[in-house]
Design an enzyme around this catalytic site. Sequence first.
Site, short mmCIF file in Angstrom:
data_model
loop_
_atom_site.label_atom_id
_atom_site.label_comp_id
_atom_site.label_asym_id
_atom_site.label_seq_id
_atom_site.Cartn_x
_atom_site.Cartn_y
_atom_site.Cartn_z
N SER A 47 74.67 -94.78 -14.21
CA SER A 47 73.44 -93.98 -14.26
C SER A 47 73.35 -93.14 -13.00
O SER A 47 73.80 -93.56 -11.92
CB SER A 47 72.23 -94.91 -14.37
OG SER A 47 71.03 -94.22 -14.09
N ARG B 169 85.24 -65.67 -56.39
CA ARG B 169 85.42 -65.86 -54.95
C ARG B 169 84.03 -65.87 -54.32
O ARG B 169 83.20 -65.01 -54.62
CB ARG B 169 86.25 -64.72 -54.34
CG ARG B 169 87.70 -64.63 -54.83
CD ARG B 169 88.65 -65.48 -54.02
NE ARG B 169 88.64 -65.08 -52.62
CZ ARG B 169 89.25 -63.99 -52.14
NH1 ARG B 169 89.92 -63.19 -52.95
NH2 ARG B 169 89.20 -63.70 -50.86
#
Length: 415
Positions: free
Chosen positions: A277, A317
């Site tokens: 930390s 497509r």
Amino acid sequence: MAHLLWPGDERAGALVSDAALLAAMVHVEQAWLDALAAEGIAPATADLSRLVDGDDVEEVALAAEGGGNPVLALVGLLRDRVSDPAAASWLHRGLTSQDVLDTALVLCVREALDRVVSELRRQLESLVRLAEAHRDSAMVGRTLTQHAVPTTFGLVAATWLEGLLEAAEEVTRVRAGLPAQLGGAAGTLAASTELARLRGLEDPEAASVRLVRRTAEELGLADVLPWHVRRTPITRLGDALVTCTDAWGHVATDVVLLCRPEVGELAEPVADGRGGSSTMPQKQNPVLSVLIRRAAIAAPALGATLHTAAALAVDQRPDGAWHAEWDTLRTLARRTVVAASQASELLAGLQVDHDRMRLNLDAAGSGVLSERETMRRVLAETRGRTDAAPPSYLGATPLLIDAALTRARTFLESA
């Protein structure tokens, strides 16, 4: 590769990177050009493998906006750099951009799947060892966050093992059937058929189909009907990857809980610079599990994007839906590889505190055996007596562990 906001991204290396995709697209163009020549349609082939490299990524990427995808710019570069004008003129003939990009993505994700399967095998081996070593390590079972009945850590590990086995089986299945995408402009193979007809081939339609078969075989992919708007191959890939992150997320969530100081039954492997930390030096954060959970949380949304795109594929497509898949699939594949690597490291070095498990179980008191007492009362009501209580209340735990171990060993020995 490193990613400031996705710590650990470098674990995926160059998999599904821009340079890898560029190389894969060249591989597809090469296989198709070779097939054209082999079928007697193109007069010659050429070696495309050294014509472009990672240094060309930016040029192709900047030009991609003009055509809506990177294939047009790549084909232009290749044609400019092929020394044989006859071969250059036949490059890409009969293909469409979606053929090249779809197939290249499949090739790149295939490499990612191979890495995931390799990591899963490592994880299965680690879990087999954990399940065997701790088959009798009694601990509190927890349901809906509360103490339930006793279990063993061996069965917890066996449950993780089953989840990872299911993921490994799914990835292996999908990996085995990856298809090439070769359909031409609208999935009809019209251009390649016309080229075969103009070259005087006896059966141009059959020649066109053989082109697809030759190309797919060269790429090591399945020869299937064109799937420009049938996006199952992509959603299956995405689903297999999400299945993996689901399984790892389950493991990591358990580990995060059992690593809590007030529980203290598990601990992550220790590594220099990990878990600290910035302000609280006493902390040892379960960073691997946290990052694995991050991937498990983010992956389903990426999979959902692939399914949404599949549902919106239109005509012959897609108009945007296809385009939304590319980076989504790439991101999902890379993040899955990263999580796979982190999960392997976590399981290989997971620390199990057997004594703390026993202490927590003892501290839970008689409440964890209340179900057994209920069963005994039922028996007394129906038979008028009860037998002596067994020394433990673990049911068929040994058999359940053995079943998972047998299944895992069978999978590991099959490949």
